[in-house]
Design an enzyme around this catalytic site. Sequence first.
Site, short mmCIF file in Angstrom:
data_model
loop_
_atom_site.label_atom_id
_atom_site.label_comp_id
_atom_site.label_asym_id
_atom_site.label_seq_id
_atom_site.Cartn_x
_atom_site.Cartn_y
_atom_site.Cartn_z
N GLN A 120 0.81 -1.22 0.00
CA GLN A 120 0.00 0.00 0.00
C GLN A 120 0.85 1.27 0.00
O GLN A 120 0.31 2.38 -0.01
CB GLN A 120 -0.93 -0.01 1.22
N HIS A 179 -0.93 0.06 5.55
CA HIS A 179 -1.50 1.08 6.45
C HIS A 179 -0.59 2.29 6.64
O HIS A 179 -0.16 2.62 7.73
CB HIS A 179 -1.85 0.45 7.80
N GLU A 189 -15.23 3.15 9.21
CA GLU A 189 -15.86 4.17 10.04
C GLU A 189 -15.77 5.56 9.42
O GLU A 189 -14.78 5.89 8.77
CB GLU A 189 -15.18 4.24 11.42
N TYR A 217 -9.23 -11.03 10.41
CA TYR A 217 -9.23 -11.64 9.09
C TYR A 217 -9.19 -13.16 9.22
O TYR A 217 -8.50 -13.72 10.07
CB TYR A 217 -8.02 -11.17 8.28
#
Length: 362
Positions: free
Chosen positions: A79, A141, A235, A256
């Site tokens: 990422q 992340h 959220e 997960y």
Amino acid sequence: MRAQSAPSAQSTQGAAQAGEAVEPRVATVAGGLDQPWSLAFLPDGRLLVTEKAGRMRLVADGKPLPPLSGVPDVDDGGQGGLLDVVLSPNFASDRSVFFSFSEPGSRGNGTAVARAVLDGTRLAELKVIFRQEPKVASRAHFGSRLVFGRDGNLFVTLGDRFSRRDEAQHLGNHLGKVVRITPDGGVPRDNPLVQRAGARPEIWSWGHRNVQGAALHPRSGALWVHEHGPQGGDELNIAAAGGNHGWPAITAGREYGSGAAIGEGEARAGIAPALRTWVPSVAPSGMAFVTSDRYPGWQGSLVMGTLKAQRLLRLTLDGDRVTGEQRLLAGLGERLRDVRQGPDGRLYLLTDSGDGRVLRLE
């Protein structure tokens, strides 16, 4: 109390009755981009676009131009990569741009923020003004969105780096935090934890997992953010000064694979409740408030791109309360990485693919 996890039939029907269910037409502004992550609008009408692999390009007359020189090395893996980009509030006079990226280091990598001057086809006077600490050996992340507050200070959203999620509740690091810095990388005197022993003074709010969408509310000036949850639990929050948003102590997400519960449940005293949660996950990305009147019935809405759901979400609001959700662009079949309202009042989207596009809603 947490908001509903999915749009109710009543709210969807209400949107349709108000004439708001008609989708705008999608036009392609430019193509040929490699996993574009963020875009900014230059005063002369050109676009500034980041590509995850570490390239920043100008887009003019519907065509991406050759990459700008002067971009620092990025750790383009998983990422990570070249992430958000925003213009200085004083861009007309200082020509400065701010961007975030995954910075490599001897102990791993971490989200960093740099400032540079856009000088023709290059970035000049580059300075890294913030580095997430500690660096972590992880490909996940990083966050990361950049938003200037009305006071000229810069909000930076930072992920928990996945393998270090418990650190999101510890104030001695930058993992799973939103930080607030000055344009030079200093600490604003009114940051909420400046006087707290053992806390990083840059911290604005904490208990975040991976915030990949952030925008200022056009009326209140409050910072709204959304973040990815694990197997559910995405959220939408208002990141208030000194606020704890719970991760991983409080979440609607699940582990997960096993689906086991995480933390202590979905609510706890002293932790700010989410405005809305999504179960299952939609994987939200860029977002923007609609302040223009270009789209009938949309003014005052919050629009969000999604990656997993491959939809544009439009949330209707009553103050700080989410009253409905409309899911759009189902036929597009694209992961939507960024959403911005342009100077013309139109909404612009980035598609996340090896042949990424800049789209405009007509």
